[in-house]
Design an enzyme around this catalytic site. Structure first.
Site, mmCIF file in Angstrom:
data_model
loop_
_atom_site.group_PDB
_atom_site.id
_atom_site.type_symbol
_atom_site.label_atom_id
_atom_site.label_comp_id
_atom_site.label_asym_id
_atom_site.label_seq_id
_atom_site.Cartn_x
_atom_site.Cartn_y
_atom_site.Cartn_z
ATOM 1 N N ASN A 164 7.394 1.123 2.622
ATOM 2 C CA ASN A 164 7.101 3.101 2.611
ATOM 3 C C ASN A 164 7.908 3.735 1.530
ATOM 4 O OD1 ASN A 164 8.691 1.992 4.675
ATOM 5 N ND2 ASN A 164 8.301 4.031 5.862
ATOM 6 N N CYS A 215 2.281 4.085 3.326
ATOM 7 C CA CYS A 215 2.878 2.735 4.073
ATOM 8 C C CYS A 215 3.051 2.151 2.910
ATOM 9 C CB CYS A 215 1.528 2.541 4.478
ATOM 10 S SG CYS A 215 1.129 3.981 6.068
ATOM 11 N N GLU A 234 2.080 -0.971 3.331
ATOM 12 C CA GLU A 234 0.806 -2.363 2.835
ATOM 13 C C GLU A 234 0.669 -2.057 2.254
ATOM 14 O OE1 GLU A 234 2.448 -0.417 6.185
ATOM 15 O OE2 GLU A 234 2.309 -1.966 8.089
ATOM 16 N N CYS A 286 -0.584 0.901 10.514
ATOM 17 C CA CYS A 286 -1.973 1.793 10.571
ATOM 18 C C CYS A 286 -3.513 1.114 10.297
ATOM 19 C CB CYS A 286 -0.754 3.117 10.331
ATOM 20 S SG CYS A 286 -1.805 3.421 8.384
ATOM 21 N N CYS A 333 -4.207 1.778 6.467
ATOM 22 C CA CYS A 333 -4.457 0.359 5.631
ATOM 23 C C CYS A 333 -4.263 -1.632 5.760
ATOM 24 C CB CYS A 333 -2.052 -0.214 6.351
ATOM 25 S SG CYS A 333 -1.205 0.495 5.139
HETATM 26 N N1 THU Z 1 4.457 3.413 8.014
HETATM 27 C C1 THU Z 1 3.651 1.994 7.709
HETATM 28 O O1 THU Z 1 4.778 2.441 6.030
HETATM 29 N N2 THU Z 1 3.629 1.555 7.474
HETATM 30 C C2 THU Z 1 2.247 1.285 8.594
HETATM 31 O O2 THU Z 1 1.796 0.845 9.077
HETATM 32 C C3 THU Z 1 2.452 3.056 9.693
HETATM 33 C C4 THU Z 1 3.830 3.697 9.168
HETATM 34 C C5 THU Z 1 5.504 4.188 7.714
HETATM 35 C C6 THU Z 1 4.739 6.072 7.131
HETATM 36 C C7 THU Z 1 5.615 6.693 7.855
HETATM 37 O O3 THU Z 1 6.717 6.980 6.532
HETATM 38 C C8 THU Z 1 6.621 5.842 8.324
HETATM 39 O O4 THU Z 1 6.398 4.686 9.274
HETATM 40 C C9 THU Z 1 5.890 6.671 9.432
HETATM 41 O O5 THU Z 1 5.178 7.314 10.365
#
Ligand code: THU
Length: 160
Positions: A61, A72, A74, A111, A114
């Site tokens: 991320n 994110c 993903e 999330c 994603c």
């Molecule tokens: N995040 C991800 O990289 N993937 C997810 O599926 C959920 C959240 C990241 C986004 C942000 O940089 C941090 O996690 C906190 O939400």
């Protein structure tokens, strides 16, 4: 009429119960959490793909002072895959995280946005993408394909 949505997934209490291929991928995903850029959340997420040609592609991320600009892990991974291995299907994606402010002992799931992006990749190559979820240690969840994570999804077929 009432209908039910259910899906099967696997839970393992530890990484050493996985196949050798899955173990290696999850180990790489865990190690790669340190490459995340997370000055705002301190929540490092890593997603690593094993491609059907054996290539490994990594994502983490990437946050931004303008919070919504952050991406994110993903979707960083999927954009990279589509740029560097555009004609190869994804076999497996391992997703891990390291919460620098807390614990990283249980799997977390992608999330909603994603999940939609994972589904697009799966549909594009018409091949299931196995998804491995785990923190830095402890329990591991394996879901057999991305579609199962998104009931009532929207895809290109809905626009025919
Ligand atoms: N995040 C991800 O990289 N993937 C997810 O599926 C959920 C959240 C990241 C986004 C942000 O940089 C941090 O996690 C906190 O939400």
């Amino acid at each position: 009429m009432e209908k039910e949505y259910s899906f099967t997934y696997q839970i393992f209490t530890d990484i050493d119960q996985l196949s050798e291929e899955d173990t290696l991928l999850l180990q790489k995903a865990r190690a790669n959490t340190q490459n995340a850029y997370v000055p705002y959340s301190s929540f490092q997420v890593s997603a690593i793909a094993l491609m059907h040609n054996g290539a490994i592609v990594k994502g983490t991320n990437q946050e931004n002072a303008s919070y919504p600009v952050g991406i994110c892990a993903e979707r960083v991974l999927l954009s990279t895959i589509s740029s560097v291995q555009p004609n190869v299907a994804v076999k497996t994606i391992a997703i891990s995280y390291h919460n620098l402010n807390g614990e990283s002992l249980r799997p977390v799931a992608p999330c909603g946005m994603c999940r939609q992006a994972l589904l697009e990749q799966e549909n594009r190559f018409k091949q299931p993408i196995k998804i491995i979820l785990s923190g830095m240690e402890g329990e591991v969840i394996i879901v057999e394909n991305a579609r199962q994570l998104l009931p009532f999804n929207f895809s290109a077929e809905d626009m025919l």
